[in-house]
Design a protein around this motif. Structure first.
Motif, mmCIF file in Angstrom:
data_model
loop_
_atom_site.group_PDB
_atom_site.id
_atom_site.type_symbol
_atom_site.label_atom_id
_atom_site.label_comp_id
_atom_site.label_asym_id
_atom_site.label_seq_id
_atom_site.Cartn_x
_atom_site.Cartn_y
_atom_site.Cartn_z
ATOM 1 N N THR A 79 -7.070 6.052 1.932
ATOM 2 C CA THR A 79 -7.032 4.744 1.291
ATOM 3 C C THR A 79 -6.668 4.885 -0.181
ATOM 4 O O THR A 79 -7.129 5.808 -0.870
ATOM 5 N N ASP A 80 -5.855 3.976 -0.662
ATOM 6 C CA ASP A 80 -5.464 4.009 -2.067
ATOM 7 C C ASP A 80 -6.667 3.766 -2.962
ATOM 8 O O ASP A 80 -7.616 3.073 -2.579
ATOM 9 N N TRP A 111 -10.791 9.266 0.249
ATOM 10 C CA TRP A 111 -9.624 10.149 0.117
ATOM 11 C C TRP A 111 -9.232 10.758 1.459
ATOM 12 O O TRP A 111 -8.043 10.888 1.780
ATOM 13 N N PRO A 164 0.815 -1.214 0.000
ATOM 14 C CA PRO A 164 0.000 0.000 0.000
ATOM 15 C C PRO A 164 0.847 1.261 0.000
ATOM 16 O O PRO A 164 2.011 1.259 0.424
ATOM 17 N N HIS A 165 0.287 2.352 -0.468
ATOM 18 C CA HIS A 165 0.943 3.656 -0.459
ATOM 19 C C HIS A 165 1.182 4.134 0.962
ATOM 20 O O HIS A 165 2.196 4.772 1.262
ATOM 21 N N TYR A 210 -4.195 0.455 5.039
ATOM 22 C CA TYR A 210 -4.454 -0.790 4.312
ATOM 23 C C TYR A 210 -5.750 -1.422 4.821
ATOM 24 O O TYR A 210 -5.935 -1.595 6.033
ATOM 25 N N HIS A 231 -3.298 12.641 -3.765
ATOM 26 C CA HIS A 231 -3.055 11.483 -2.899
ATOM 27 C C HIS A 231 -1.781 10.748 -3.323
ATOM 28 O O HIS A 231 -1.011 10.271 -2.476
ATOM 29 N N TRP A 232 -1.556 10.672 -4.611
ATOM 30 C CA TRP A 232 -0.369 9.961 -5.121
ATOM 31 C C TRP A 232 0.853 10.876 -5.204
ATOM 32 O O TRP A 232 1.923 10.446 -5.656
#
Length: 392
Positions: free
Chosen positions: A89-90, A85, A40-41, A46, A131-132
């Motif tokens: 969470t990814d 968001w 996970p990011h 997660y 987010h990324w």
């Protein structure tokens, strides 16, 4: 072929929506196992396989109602994505549901709401890039191209849908107009037949009167000529009757078979009518009865029938009726009253029942009135002149 598919899809909206969303369900289920092995990011956000499936269901299940409530479904999916968001969470494959919801709003709603949904989706693309940590103009432009493409496709489908609906509406309107024109043509034809019936009957009756007068003058001086005139009267009468039955049969073609030759009701059936009116009613007859023409008897019968029917419809529970028939020296008076709701009940003075009563009574120079009674209930009062009074 396309029209049948279109009609089927409109009547089975939920099933069609489920079939269209099924690939997304399959994709999310197929990604469940690989998701467990993805790094996970942010490890703190997660979800695990159970959380992944729950969040996917929360995003995808509302799509089943996107045809009925497109704006509500889009709002729900967008809020779930925004909450996702906020938690950090990814993105999941189920987040594609927001694009499906966007297309539904664009397809089924007005341009204003479609534009608002597109703007909200663009904000979602920007938040996903935040987010990324990859907020670049090229990535935002690429995501926007996908969103705008779906939006334009929805607008085109919306235009196509409205066009098809307009075609259906025009087809239905044309069908209604065609039926209306057919009814107008039928009414015009029946009017023509009625005039023809009048001419036929008037001509034949005139011939019969002349021949009857001739037979009356010749019955003593020339019996053979009188018998010939009587035979001509019989022949003319039969021809007139056959022609009248033929024309009246056309005018009454919508009635049940076999009703053309049934005798019309009169005063002899009045007691039975009152007894079977559906409301408790009493018949009172005053004065010495006199013999009335069949037409006048039928007018009296129909007025009583209409008045008692109105009492049954509008009088309320427990209503009772009274039918009074009074024979006078020069006129017949008919009075039908009930003790129902009367003035509290909206009865139009221009109703078809009252118009029919006026027409029937007007044929014989009479008058009719229908109005609520001051003390409650309703009253119909009709008078018919008696031309010749004979003891019954």
């Amino acid at each position: 072929m396309f029209g049948r598919v279109w009609a089927w899809s409109k009547s089975h909206g939920m099933l069609v929506d489920a079939l269209r969303v099924a690939p997304l369900f399959v994709l999310c289920l197929g990604m469940a196992i690989p998701y467990s092995s993805i790094t996970p990011h942010d490890p703190g956000t997660y979800l695990g396989v159970a959380g992944y499936l729950g969040l996917s269901a929360l995003l995808l299940v509302p799509l089943l109602w996107r045809r009925r409530r497109p704006l509500v479904v889009f709002a729900v999916v967008a809020l779930v994505c925004f909450g996702q968001w906020l938690v950090g969470t990814d993105p999941l494959p189920a987040n594609l549901a927001v694009l499906v919801a966007l297309w539904s709003v664009t397809y089924l709603s007005s341009f204003r709401w479609a534009l608002a949904a597109c703007a909200v989706t663009e904000v979602g693309v920007w938040l996903a890039l935040v987010h990324w940590d990859q907020v670049t103009l090229s990535l935002f432009f690429s995501g926007s191209i996908l969103v705008v493409t779906i939006w334009i496709t929805g607008l085109y489908a919306n235009t196509r849908r409205r066009y098809l609906e307009s075609l259906e509406e025009r087809a239905e309107r044309a069908e209604r107009e065609r039926d209306q024109q057919a009814r107008i043509a039928a009414a015009a034809e029946r009017t023509r037949i009625a005039r023809e019936l009048h001419d036929v009957v008037a001509h034949n009756v005139s011939v019969m009167v002349v021949q009857a007068d001739g037979a009356g003058f010749a019955i003593d001086s020339d019996p053979e000529q009188a018998r010939l005139a009587v035979r001509n009267i019989s022949k003319t009468g039969r021809a007139a009757l056959a022609e009248m039955r033929r024309l009246v049969g056309v005018l009454r073609q919508d009635e049940a078979p076999g009703t053309d030759y049934l005798p019309q009701p009169g005063l002899a059936q009045l007691e039975e009518l009152v007894r079977q009116a559906g409301v408790p009613a009493e018949l009172r007859i005053e004065g010495p009865p006199c013999e009335l023409p069949e037409g006048q008897q039928l007018a009296v019968y129909r007025i009583v029938q209409e008045a008692l029917t109105n009492a049954l419809k509008h009088g309320g529970p427990g209503v009772r009726g009274l039918v009074e028939l009074r024979y006078g020296a020069a006129e017949l008076t008919l009075r039908i009253t009930d003790d129902g709701r009367g003035a509290a009940t909206p009865r139009s003075a221009d109703g078809h029942g009252l118009i029919g009563m006026r027409e029937r009574v007007g044929m014989y120079g009479g008058a009719v009135s229908a109005e609520p009674r001051p003390g409650g209930g309703f009253e119909v009062l009709a008078t018919l002149p008696v031309a010749e009074r004979k003891a019954a």
